[in-house]
Design an enzyme around this catalytic site. Structure first.
Site, mmCIF file in Angstrom:
data_model
loop_
_atom_site.group_PDB
_atom_site.id
_atom_site.type_symbol
_atom_site.label_atom_id
_atom_site.label_comp_id
_atom_site.label_asym_id
_atom_site.label_seq_id
_atom_site.Cartn_x
_atom_site.Cartn_y
_atom_site.Cartn_z
ATOM 1 N N TYR A 141 -4.494 6.346 -1.930
ATOM 2 C CA TYR A 141 -5.515 7.167 -1.275
ATOM 3 C C TYR A 141 -5.286 8.659 -1.515
ATOM 4 O O TYR A 141 -6.177 9.476 -1.272
ATOM 5 C CB TYR A 141 -5.562 6.889 0.232
ATOM 6 C CG TYR A 141 -6.072 5.500 0.587
ATOM 7 C CD1 TYR A 141 -6.645 4.681 -0.380
ATOM 8 C CD2 TYR A 141 -5.986 5.020 1.876
ATOM 9 C CE1 TYR A 141 -7.101 3.413 -0.062
ATOM 10 C CE2 TYR A 141 -6.453 3.750 2.204
ATOM 11 C CZ TYR A 141 -6.998 2.949 1.226
ATOM 12 O OH TYR A 141 -7.456 1.692 1.549
ATOM 13 N N LYS A 187 3.075 -5.801 -4.289
ATOM 14 C CA LYS A 187 2.505 -6.565 -5.409
ATOM 15 C C LYS A 187 3.443 -6.326 -6.606
ATOM 16 O O LYS A 187 3.025 -5.870 -7.674
ATOM 17 C CB LYS A 187 1.069 -6.073 -5.662
ATOM 18 C CG LYS A 187 0.260 -6.918 -6.596
ATOM 19 C CD LYS A 187 -0.167 -8.262 -6.029
ATOM 20 C CE LYS A 187 -0.834 -9.095 -7.098
ATOM 21 N NZ LYS A 187 -1.054 -10.482 -6.710
ATOM 22 N N ASP A 219 -1.209 -10.778 -1.638
ATOM 23 C CA ASP A 219 -2.210 -11.859 -1.589
ATOM 24 C C ASP A 219 -1.696 -13.022 -0.751
ATOM 25 O O ASP A 219 -2.414 -13.604 0.066
ATOM 26 C CB ASP A 219 -2.623 -12.306 -3.006
ATOM 27 C CG ASP A 219 -1.460 -12.394 -3.976
ATOM 28 O OD1 ASP A 219 -0.354 -11.907 -3.649
ATOM 29 O OD2 ASP A 219 -1.635 -12.954 -5.074
ATOM 30 N N ASP A 243 -4.014 -1.037 5.013
ATOM 31 C CA ASP A 243 -5.386 -0.851 5.476
ATOM 32 C C ASP A 243 -6.037 -2.224 5.656
ATOM 33 O O ASP A 243 -6.657 -2.525 6.693
ATOM 34 C CB ASP A 243 -6.141 -0.038 4.396
ATOM 35 C CG ASP A 243 -7.447 0.528 4.893
ATOM 36 O OD1 ASP A 243 -7.810 0.241 6.042
ATOM 37 O OD2 ASP A 243 -8.109 1.246 4.120
ATOM 38 N N ASP A 247 -6.287 -4.797 9.347
ATOM 39 C CA ASP A 247 -7.590 -5.254 9.855
ATOM 40 C C ASP A 247 -7.627 -6.774 10.015
ATOM 41 O O ASP A 247 -8.142 -7.283 11.013
ATOM 42 C CB ASP A 247 -8.726 -4.813 8.918
ATOM 43 C CG ASP A 247 -9.277 -3.451 9.328
ATOM 44 O OD1 ASP A 247 -8.532 -2.689 9.984
ATOM 45 O OD2 ASP A 247 -10.426 -3.136 9.001
#
Ligand code: NAD
Length: 365
Positions: A141, A187, A219, A243, A247
């Protein structure tokens, strides 16, 4: 003991839930013989309407001076078409950056009486209690270079050693007071930046031999959170993965109106409900104040090291829910539907009872 708190109510339901936060802060601080002083500052759309910018120096200065910051929510349709840097939400990113809030803590905990509200089966969910620790000021970001032209768009995911070290340390410190298990989510099978993240986390782990460290690909983590959320204690992850993971974790345990958060830096701390300004219900006394109240619990725990206060706030929320009271967003068929202000009063009443039951009156800090 005395604390200064910067209040940033913001837009929409922000001011309504901030009222809840202040009421709970006042009651609990009073019981513990702690003085709290508030200063209110503008942020978001309201700030833009007055100053043509969603974040002013006075607000930043106020946050720098405070022992903790409480933020309601920002945004709304009135400001949707402004240029990106003038949108209310731009103020949030700037604030996090200025206060160097590198660690975002989002609990994923299920209240027993809320089991039915989840999209997961109760038997999968019961007992779930973990924390997602998301790196908040680095990664893709913020990485440079970034941009787009007619042929391509690109961003850069980069982490320095210092950035990974400080968030990893925070994860191990949080795990010390919990079940002592950290799952670092990355990852590393595809991304060099993730392999680097993994190496640094391993290195920092050497200082925390009593904590168990696992690694998990993002994942797989997304799948495991839904399959068996009880396996987690502290999930440590980067900005973008956090992020998404936070959620997913939040929503398996309840509604937006229930989710608190804390953002921690070296010097400053900020507490806010996860939800936005909910323009569809703003000003109607319908907002669920529990996320805001729970965020106050996190403030007591992380900024003032008053774990007992945090515990009592959580218990009072749990008790109120057990009694069947619900704001509209979390109501079921047999619920006793209450307004924002009624929910605040019910939680305060239960807090009073809990203090009386435990006959603790005034605590020595
Ligand atoms: P939102 O969280 O405001 O609302 C989504 C849905 O959840 C709405 O139906 C709303 O009524 C409901 N909801 C949210 N909080 C609730 C609560 N406490 N009690 C009961 N119901 C609640 O998200 P959105 O609609 O996507 O965004 C609205 C505005 O808020 C936008 O301008 C957005 O950019 C902004 N936003 C701000 C923040 C923040 O301030 N941290 C976070 C997310 C969105």
């Amino acid at each position: 003991m005395s604390y200064n708190i910067a209040l940033l109510p913001g837009d929409g339901i922000g001011p309504e839930v901030t009222k809840a936060a202040v009421k709970v802060l006042d009651l609990v601080a009073g019981k513990f013989n702690v003085e709290v002083n508030y200063q209110e500052y503008l942020i978001g759309g309201n700030c833009y309407d007055k100053h043509d910018t969603p974040l002013i120096e006075e607000t930043l200065e106020g946050c720098y001076k405070a022992n903790a910051v409480f933020l309601g929510a920002v945004g709304g349709p009135a400001w949707e078409n402004l240029p990106h840097h003038l949108k209310p939400e731009a103020a949030l990113l700037k604030l996090r950056e200025k206060l160097e809030l590198f660690a975002n803590i989002r609990p994923a905990k299920i209240y027993n009486s809320m089991l039915e509200n989840s999209s997961l089966k109760s038997e999968v969910l019961e007992g779930t209690d973990f924390i997602v620790l998301r790196e908040l000021t680095g990664g893709i970001y913020f990485g440079q270079p970034r941009g787009m032209d007619d042929d391509k768009g690109f961003n850069t995911m980069v982490y320095s050693k210092q950035e990974v070290e400080r968030i990893a340390r925070k994860a191990f410190e949080i795990a010390e007071n919990r079940d002592k298990v950290v799952t670092s989510v990355d990852k590393a099978n595809v991304l060099e930046v993730s392999q680097f993240w993994r190496n640094v986390v391993e290195e920092v782990h050497k200082d925390y031999a009593n904590i168990k460290l696992n690694h998990m690909y993002v994942d797989n983590a997304a799948m495991q959170i839904v399959r068996d959320p009880r396996q987690f204690d502290v999930i440590l992850t980067s900005n973008i993965f956090g992020d998404i993971i936070s959620d997913i974790s939040g929503m398996i345990t309840g509604s937006l109106g229930m989710l608190p958060s804390a953002s921690i830096g070296k010097k400053y701390t900020l507490y806010e409900p996860v939800h936005g300004s909910a323009p569809d219900i703003a000003g109607q006394n319908k907002a669920n104040p529990i996320a805001a109240i729970s965020s106050v619990g996190m403030m007591f725990e992380h900024s003032f090291q008053m774990t007992k206060a945090a515990e009592l706030i959580e218990k009072s929320i749990s008790k109120t829910l057990d009694e069947g009271y619900r704001t509209q967003d979390i109501a079921k068929e047999n619920s006793n539907v209450v307004s924002t202000t009624e929910m605040i009063d019910l939680v305060l009443e239960n807090l009073e009872k809990l203090f009386a039951d435990e006959a603790i009156g005034v605590f020595l800090l």
